[in-house]
Design a protein around this motif. Structure first.
Motif, PDB file in Angstrom:
ATOM      1  N   MET A 111      19.450  28.733-104.527  1.00 49.84           N
ATOM      2  CA  MET A 111      20.130  27.842-103.567  1.00 49.84           C
ATOM      3  C   MET A 111      21.530  28.370-103.246  1.00 49.84           C
ATOM      4  SD  MET A 111      20.314  24.844-101.927  1.00 49.84           S
ATOM      5  CE  MET A 111      19.039  23.773-102.594  1.00 49.84           C
ATOM      6  N   LYS A 112      21.799  28.592-101.951  1.00 47.50           N
ATOM      7  CA  LYS A 112      23.144  29.004-101.552  1.00 47.50           C
ATOM      8  C   LYS A 112      23.915  27.773-101.100  1.00 47.50           C
ATOM      9  CE  LYS A 112      22.339  33.434-101.986  1.00 47.50           C
ATOM     10  NZ  LYS A 112      22.733  34.029-103.275  1.00 47.50           N
ATOM     11  N   LYS A 113      25.044  27.543-101.756  1.00 49.54           N
ATOM     12  CA  LYS A 113      25.863  26.374-101.394  1.00 49.54           C
ATOM     13  C   LYS A 113      26.938  26.805-100.401  1.00 49.54           C
ATOM     14  CE  LYS A 113      26.680  25.081-105.742  1.00 49.54           C
ATOM     15  NZ  LYS A 113      27.439  24.363-106.767  1.00 49.54           N
TER      16      LYS A 113
ATOM     17  N   VAL B  58      19.327  26.819 -98.386  1.00 48.95           N
ATOM     18  CA  VAL B  58      20.763  26.672 -98.146  1.00 48.95           C
ATOM     19  C   VAL B  58      21.122  25.191 -98.214  1.00 48.95           C
ATOM     20  CG1 VAL B  58      22.624  27.318 -96.574  1.00 48.95           C
ATOM     21  CG2 VAL B  58      20.458  28.474 -96.418  1.00 48.95           C
ATOM     22  N   GLU B  59      22.262  24.913 -98.806  1.00 47.94           N
ATOM     23  CA  GLU B  59      22.716  23.516 -98.850  1.00 47.94           C
ATOM     24  C   GLU B  59      24.124  23.465 -98.244  1.00 47.94           C
ATOM     25  OE1 GLU B  59      22.445  21.084-102.742  1.00 47.94           O
ATOM     26  OE2 GLU B  59      24.571  21.586-102.473  1.00 47.94           O
ATOM     27  N   TYR B  60      24.297  22.634 -97.236  1.00 46.37           N
ATOM     28  CA  TYR B  60      25.594  22.562 -96.555  1.00 46.37           C
ATOM     29  C   TYR B  60      26.384  21.342 -97.026  1.00 46.37           C
ATOM     30  CZ  TYR B  60      23.056  25.535 -93.238  1.00 46.37           C
ATOM     31  OH  TYR B  60      22.307  26.532 -92.656  1.00 46.37           O
TER      32      TYR B  60
ATOM     33  N   CYS C  33      35.080  23.868-101.713  1.00 42.90           N
ATOM     34  CA  CYS C  33      35.024  25.290-101.321  1.00 42.90           C
ATOM     35  C   CYS C  33      34.944  26.191-102.550  1.00 42.90           C
ATOM     36  CB  CYS C  33      36.233  25.675-100.471  1.00 42.90           C
ATOM     37  SG  CYS C  33      36.198  24.954 -98.821  1.00 42.90           S
ATOM     38  N   LYS C  34      35.746  25.859-103.572  1.00 44.55           N
ATOM     39  CA  LYS C  34      35.753  26.692-104.782  1.00 44.55           C
ATOM     40  C   LYS C  34      34.407  26.682-105.485  1.00 44.55           C
ATOM     41  CE  LYS C  34      40.519  27.020-106.336  1.00 44.55           C
ATOM     42  NZ  LYS C  34      41.582  26.414-107.143  1.00 44.55           N
ATOM     43  N   ASN C  35      33.686  25.574-105.337  1.00 44.47           N
ATOM     44  CA  ASN C  35      32.384  25.457-105.992  1.00 44.47           C
ATOM     45  C   ASN C  35      31.224  25.876-105.102  1.00 44.47           C
ATOM     46  OD1 ASN C  35      32.885  24.572-108.668  1.00 44.47           O
ATOM     47  ND2 ASN C  35      33.766  22.742-107.742  1.00 44.47           N
ATOM     48  N   SER C  36      31.516  26.567-104.002  1.00 44.65           N
ATOM     49  CA  SER C  36      30.463  26.995-103.094  1.00 44.65           C
ATOM     50  C   SER C  36      30.235  28.495-103.221  1.00 44.65           C
ATOM     51  CB  SER C  36      30.860  26.660-101.655  1.00 44.65           C
ATOM     52  OG  SER C  36      31.052  25.267-101.520  1.00 44.65           O
ATOM     53  N   ASP C  37      29.155  28.956-102.584  1.00 41.33           N
ATOM     54  CA  ASP C  37      28.887  30.402-102.563  1.00 41.33           C
ATOM     55  C   ASP C  37      29.571  31.064-101.381  1.00 41.33           C
ATOM     56  OD1 ASP C  37      27.068  30.556-104.841  1.00 41.33           O
ATOM     57  OD2 ASP C  37      25.788  29.261-103.627  1.00 41.33           O
TER      58      ASP C  37
ATOM     59  N   PHE D 273      26.234  37.458 -99.990  1.00 39.55           N
ATOM     60  CA  PHE D 273      24.868  37.322-100.509  1.00 39.55           C
ATOM     61  C   PHE D 273      24.152  38.664-100.686  1.00 39.55           C
ATOM     62  CE2 PHE D 273      24.780  33.001 -98.053  1.00 39.55           C
ATOM     63  CZ  PHE D 273      25.734  32.506 -98.926  1.00 39.55           C
ATOM     64  N   ASN D 274      24.833  39.746-100.307  1.00 43.26           N
ATOM     65  CA  ASN D 274      24.234  41.068-100.474  1.00 43.26           C
ATOM     66  C   ASN D 274      22.856  41.176 -99.798  1.00 43.26           C
ATOM     67  OD1 ASN D 274      24.139  43.684-101.321  1.00 43.26           O
ATOM     68  ND2 ASN D 274      23.517  43.225-103.421  1.00 43.26           N
ATOM     69  N   MET D 275      22.754  40.638 -98.599  1.00 45.44           N
ATOM     70  CA  MET D 275      21.482  40.654 -97.857  1.00 45.44           C
ATOM     71  C   MET D 275      21.673  41.444 -96.570  1.00 45.44           C
ATOM     72  SD  MET D 275      20.196  36.744 -98.061  1.00 45.44           S
ATOM     73  CE  MET D 275      19.935  35.916 -99.605  1.00 45.44           C
ATOM     74  N   GLU D 276      21.706  42.742 -96.700  1.00 48.00           N
ATOM     75  CA  GLU D 276      21.987  43.613 -95.557  1.00 48.00           C
ATOM     76  C   GLU D 276      20.935  43.471 -94.444  1.00 48.00           C
ATOM     77  OE1 GLU D 276      24.655  45.336 -94.806  1.00 48.00           O
ATOM     78  OE2 GLU D 276      23.760  46.318 -93.064  1.00 48.00           O
ATOM     79  N   ASP D 277      19.666  43.377 -94.844  1.00 54.22           N
ATOM     80  CA  ASP D 277      18.610  43.295 -93.820  1.00 54.22           C
ATOM     81  C   ASP D 277      18.766  42.040 -92.969  1.00 54.22           C
ATOM     82  OD1 ASP D 277      17.657  45.557 -94.862  1.00 54.22           O
ATOM     83  OD2 ASP D 277      15.868  44.664 -95.804  1.00 54.22           O
ATOM     84  N   ALA D 278      19.058  40.935 -93.621  1.00 58.79           N
ATOM     85  CA  ALA D 278      19.213  39.674 -92.892  1.00 58.79           C
ATOM     86  C   ALA D 278      20.445  39.742 -91.989  1.00 58.79           C
ATOM     87  CB  ALA D 278      19.324  38.521 -93.881  1.00 58.79           C
ATOM     88  N   ALA D 279      21.501  40.393 -92.477  1.00 59.94           N
ATOM     89  CA  ALA D 279      22.720  40.538 -91.664  1.00 59.94           C
ATOM     90  C   ALA D 279      22.399  41.343 -90.407  1.00 59.94           C
ATOM     91  CB  ALA D 279      23.814  41.236 -92.473  1.00 59.94           C
TER      92      ALA D 279
END
Ligand code: IPM
Ligand code: MG
Length: 357
Positions: free
Chosen positions: A1-3, A35-37, A62-66, A309-315
């Motif tokens: 889960m990406k916050k 993803v959680e917003y 913000c500090k507790n998010s990704d 997130f180190n997701m180059e392909d998605a970027a």
């Protein structure tokens, strides 16, 4: 889960962030990460609702998010407030609180937008691909400032540009390492012929250059760099500079690429938590009209995927989708040209989403 903490902000902020979230939603489905917003307040809207531009709750979330996705803050309504209560103080405060000292601002010209650039094709040559690395948590933005009354009835005001060796070294390291992954050319931009802080920058960074023998390191004075960006922009690859110079030069670089509405940014520190925001402001004059360009914010999501997130392909997927929509001649007003198809903020975002699915 990406916050993800979401700061929509003021002016066109909410519209462009909504477009960027649509893109993030499809990307998260396609690449299979939930993803959680969490919406948080900052800037003018935070002043309205809480009395301060940066509530403590916003910092904590913000500090507790990704990652933090940010639109833009500010507007004429809050222009007369004292400096520390203005919306912009919220932006500076969150940058400082998250210690994101490295602001990466890529200025890339999409070939489809050559016509929209402020420069002639012969000056643009084949391509513009500049990475401005702006120091973000020091310098004149954060130095001591004050104002006093004078006996003659006038006033005196000052702002201080101060940097420590440590602050320079950590951003310069980002500069050298970024240049190494690109064409290996790094230009330090300063005003060392006048400013003592610039002389320290030049000493520290020149010394570090010895540890990066593969990097073609050069220095330029900021006034000259401003001129060279217009005269011969393709000489630049990676530009390393202090906070205020970087603010100014990145706006200038954006016009090489066609519009301020095209430039994303990533603000990074020593962890993977970053702030992702367009480099443009809140454009209150066009807020709510569905004409703002969402591409800078959407491209900021691509940077989030790449750096947090180190997701180059998605970027790359997002960047390719933007390019395909431009290939199909869709343009927002700021990049409109003859024979192109004019679309609004919502439609532009939806077109990019469709290319990703
Ligand atoms: C930027 C903006 C901000 C800055 C303002 C809104 C405080 O111009 O991100 O470039 O000067 O950093
Ligand atoms: Mg700026």
């Amino acid at each position: 889960m990406k916050k993800i903490a979401v700061i929509k902000g003021d002016g066109i902020g909410p519209e462009i962030v909504i477009g960027a979230i649509k893109v993030l939603d499809v990307i998260s489905k396609k690449y299979n990460f939930p993803v959680e917003y969490t919406d948080v307040l900052m800037g003018g809207i935070a002043i309205e609702e809480t009395g301060v531009p940066l509530p403590k709750e916003t910092i904590d979330i913000c500090k507790n998010s990704d990652a933090v996705l940010l639109g833009s803050v500010g507007g004429p309504k809050w222009d007369t407030l004292p400096g520390n209560l203005r919306p912009e103080a919220g932006l500076l405060g969150i940058r400082k609180a998250l210690d994101v000292f490295a602001n990466l601002r890529p200025a890339i010209l999409f070939p489809q937008l050559k016509e929209a650039s402020a420069l002639k094709p012969e000056i643009l040559k084949d391509n513009i691909d500049i990475m401005v690395i702006r120091e973000l948590t020091g310098g004149i933005y954060f130095g001591e400032r004050s104002r006093i009354d004078l006996e003659d009835g006038g006033q005196k005001a000052w702002d201080t540009m101060a940097y420590s060796t440590y602050e320079i070294e950590r951003i310069a390291k980002v500069g050298f390492e970024t240049a190494r992954k690109r064409t290996k050319k790094l230009t330090l931009v300063d005003k060392a012929n006048v400013l003592e802080s610039s002389r320290l920058w030049r000493e520290v960074v020149s010394k570090m250059a010895a540890d990066y023998p593969d990097i073609n390191f050069e220095v330029q004075l900021v006034d000259s760099c401003a001129m060279q960006l217009i005269r011969n922009p393709s000489q630049f690859d990676t530009i390393l500079t202090e906070n205020m110079f970087g603010d100014i030069l990145s706006d200038e670089a954006s016009m090489l690429t066609g519009s301020l509405g095209m430039l994303p940014s990533a603000s990074l520190g020593n962890t993977t938590l970053g702030i992702y925001e367009p480099i443009h402001g809140s454009a209150p004059d066009i807020a709510g009209l569905d004409i703002a360009n969402p591409i800078a914010t959407i491209m900021s999501v691509a940077m989030m995927l790449r750096y947090s997130f180190n997701m180059e392909d998605a970027a790359k997927d997002i960047e390719d989708a933007v390019s395909k929509v431009l290939d199909k001649n869709y343009r927002t007003l700021d990049i409109m040209g003859p024979g192109m198809i004019s679309v609004g903020t919502i439609e532009m975002s939806d077109l990019i989403v469709k290319e990703i699915i």
